[in-house]
Design a protein around this motif. Structure first.
Motif, mmCIF file in Angstrom:
data_model
loop_
_atom_site.group_PDB
_atom_site.id
_atom_site.type_symbol
_atom_site.label_atom_id
_atom_site.label_comp_id
_atom_site.label_asym_id
_atom_site.label_seq_id
_atom_site.Cartn_x
_atom_site.Cartn_y
_atom_site.Cartn_z
ATOM 1 N N GLU A 188 28.437 50.352 -57.784
ATOM 2 C CA GLU A 188 29.393 49.266 -57.530
ATOM 3 C C GLU A 188 29.445 48.297 -58.702
ATOM 4 N N TYR A 189 28.278 47.975 -59.277
ATOM 5 C CA TYR A 189 28.261 47.072 -60.430
ATOM 6 C C TYR A 189 28.902 47.726 -61.654
ATOM 7 N N GLU A 190 28.687 49.009 -61.826
ATOM 8 C CA GLU A 190 29.323 49.706 -62.949
ATOM 9 C C GLU A 190 30.847 49.659 -62.814
ATOM 10 N N GLN A 191 31.331 49.896 -61.597
ATOM 11 C CA GLN A 191 32.766 49.903 -61.368
ATOM 12 C C GLN A 191 33.384 48.511 -61.498
ATOM 13 N N ALA A 192 32.699 47.509 -60.988
ATOM 14 C CA ALA A 192 33.259 46.164 -60.934
ATOM 15 C C ALA A 192 33.065 45.386 -62.232
ATOM 16 N N GLN A 193 31.967 45.663 -62.946
ATOM 17 C CA GLN A 193 31.625 44.832 -64.095
ATOM 18 C C GLN A 193 31.537 45.602 -65.413
ATOM 19 N N GLY A 194 31.771 46.902 -65.361
ATOM 20 C CA GLY A 194 31.676 47.682 -66.585
ATOM 21 C C GLY A 194 30.268 47.808 -67.116
ATOM 22 N N GLN A 195 29.287 47.653 -66.220
ATOM 23 C CA GLN A 195 27.886 47.752 -66.616
ATOM 24 C C GLN A 195 27.493 49.211 -66.856
ATOM 25 N N GLN A 196 26.499 49.417 -67.713
ATOM 26 C CA GLN A 196 25.898 50.727 -67.906
ATOM 27 C C GLN A 196 24.509 50.691 -67.269
ATOM 28 N N LEU A 197 24.378 51.310 -66.111
ATOM 29 C CA LEU A 197 23.156 51.191 -65.309
ATOM 30 C C LEU A 197 22.545 52.554 -65.005
ATOM 31 N N GLN A 198 22.677 53.477 -65.945
ATOM 32 C CA GLN A 198 22.199 54.841 -65.740
ATOM 33 C C GLN A 198 20.709 54.891 -65.438
ATOM 34 N N GLN A 199 19.950 53.932 -65.961
ATOM 35 C CA GLN A 199 18.497 53.930 -65.746
ATOM 36 C C GLN A 199 18.136 53.891 -64.269
ATOM 37 N N PHE A 200 18.966 53.261 -63.453
ATOM 38 C CA PHE A 200 18.682 53.183 -62.021
ATOM 39 C C PHE A 200 18.895 54.540 -61.348
ATOM 40 N N PHE A 201 19.904 55.266 -61.784
ATOM 41 C CA PHE A 201 20.132 56.610 -61.262
ATOM 42 C C PHE A 201 18.998 57.542 -61.708
ATOM 43 N N ASP A 202 18.636 57.445 -62.995
ATOM 44 C CA ASP A 202 17.591 58.311 -63.539
ATOM 45 C C ASP A 202 16.258 58.108 -62.823
ATOM 46 N N SER A 203 15.989 56.876 -62.372
ATOM 47 C CA SER A 203 14.697 56.573 -61.750
ATOM 48 C C SER A 203 14.520 57.252 -60.396
ATOM 49 N N THR A 204 15.605 57.771 -59.831
ATOM 50 C CA THR A 204 15.519 58.406 -58.506
ATOM 51 C C THR A 204 15.477 59.930 -58.578
ATOM 52 N N VAL A 205 15.649 60.502 -59.767
ATOM 53 C CA VAL A 205 15.724 61.958 -59.901
ATOM 54 C C VAL A 205 14.427 62.614 -59.410
ATOM 55 N N GLY A 206 14.565 63.561 -58.467
ATOM 56 C CA GLY A 206 13.422 64.289 -57.945
ATOM 57 C C GLY A 206 12.530 63.492 -57.015
ATOM 58 N N ARG A 207 12.967 62.336 -56.579
ATOM 59 C CA ARG A 207 12.098 61.461 -55.783
ATOM 60 C C ARG A 207 12.541 61.328 -54.326
ATOM 61 N N PHE A 208 13.627 61.990 -53.947
ATOM 62 C CA PHE A 208 14.048 61.929 -52.545
ATOM 63 C C PHE A 208 13.211 62.908 -51.722
ATOM 64 N N LYS A 209 12.720 62.437 -50.571
ATOM 65 C CA LYS A 209 11.797 63.210 -49.752
ATOM 66 C C LYS A 209 12.450 63.899 -48.564
ATOM 67 N N THR A 210 13.642 63.425 -48.171
ATOM 68 C CA THR A 210 14.273 63.951 -46.969
ATOM 69 C C THR A 210 15.588 64.647 -47.295
ATOM 70 N N GLU A 211 15.966 65.537 -46.414
ATOM 71 C CA GLU A 211 17.250 66.231 -46.591
ATOM 72 C C GLU A 211 18.397 65.246 -46.520
ATOM 73 N N THR A 212 18.290 64.277 -45.619
ATOM 74 C CA THR A 212 19.353 63.276 -45.476
ATOM 75 C C THR A 212 19.539 62.512 -46.769
ATOM 76 N N GLY A 213 18.455 62.068 -47.383
ATOM 77 C CA GLY A 213 18.531 61.331 -48.632
ATOM 78 C C GLY A 213 19.147 62.163 -49.734
ATOM 79 N N SER A 214 18.762 63.413 -49.820
ATOM 80 C CA SER A 214 19.252 64.297 -50.875
ATOM 81 C C SER A 214 20.729 64.625 -50.681
ATOM 82 N N VAL A 215 21.132 64.854 -49.438
ATOM 83 C CA VAL A 215 22.515 65.224 -49.136
ATOM 84 C C VAL A 215 23.464 64.094 -49.494
ATOM 85 N N CYS A 216 22.992 62.854 -49.383
ATOM 86 C CA CYS A 216 23.854 61.697 -49.621
ATOM 87 C C CYS A 216 24.214 61.531 -51.094
ATOM 88 N N LEU A 217 23.509 62.211 -51.991
ATOM 89 C CA LEU A 217 23.783 62.066 -53.429
ATOM 90 C C LEU A 217 25.066 62.789 -53.811
#
Length: 217
Positions: A188-217
């Motif tokens: 939302e911040y990237e879309q609204a403010q033109g921010q580059q926030l890839q680090q937040f996405f990268d920090s979650t890679v391989g860290r979801f424990k549930t099927e629900t969490g993974s499916v939502c990506l």
């Protein structure tokens, strides 16, 4: 609390008095069959303790999330903003073979210690062990504030430790929602403010424990 006690309505009743009356009505609404025994927690905190607790929670509404502040996001969300959307995520996931009501309560509690210690991130140069101790001590302070023998105090303590220890399916799902809410907010911040926030996405890679969490990506 002194400032609150001094404020009065036009009828001369203090706000503290009105809040106390409201909390007393809530307590009286609990069925008598639910009254605790002498060895079980009491149902409600005292009105004064409840007011002190609710006023402490203002810190969650006014403290901005550290990660967004570091990235110079304009008008960054508060801790309470983050917890609220996680609570609604838990509501939506009530059919995921977990206790949905427990997930909602855990989402509301999982960052409650930050009302006292603030939002500590890996960039704050605080070790995981020190962060846990600071937050665990804060939970004990909150428990003391509510009254150690109250259901509310016991619930806060149990839910917080359950989340931290990742000991149940509910805690796994809420942890995934913690990460998912973060990357939704980053998008939302990237879309609204033109921010580059890839680090937040990268920090979650391989860290979801549930099927629900993974499916939502």
């Amino acid at each position: 609390m002194l400032a609150l006690a001094r404020r009065t309505t036009t009828s001369g009743c203090s706000y503290r008095h009105l809040c106390s009356r409201a909390l007393s009505v809530m307590a009286s609404a609990v069925p008598s069959s639910s009254s605790p025994s002498s060895t079980s927690p009491t149902i409600m905190p005292t009105p004064a303790a409840a007011i002190d607790f609710l006023m402490l929670l203002q810190k969650l509404k006014t403290t901005k999330r550290t990660g967004w502040v570091r990235c110079n996001v304009q008008q960054p969300e508060s801790i309470a903003d983050h917890m609220y959307r996680m609570g609604l995520m838990s509501l939506l996931a009530s059919d995921c073979n977990v206790d949905g009501q427990r997930c909602i309560r855990m989402a509301l509690v999982h960052d409650i210690a930050e009302a006292i210690v603030g939002d500590i991130t890996p960039h704050c140069n605080v070790s995981d062990a020190d962060k846990f101790k600071l937050e665990a001590d804060a939970v004990q302070e909150i428990k003391k504030m509510l009254g150690p023998s109250t259901y509310a105090a016991t619930e806060v303590e149990i839910l917080w430790h359950e989340y931290e220890q990742q000991s149940t399916p509910e805690s796994h799902l809420v942890k995934d929602f913690d990460k998912l809410e973060m990357i939704i907010q980053a998008h939302e911040y990237e879309q609204a403010q033109g921010q580059q926030l890839q680090q937040f996405f990268d920090s979650t890679v391989g860290r979801f424990k549930t099927e629900t969490g993974s499916v939502c990506l």
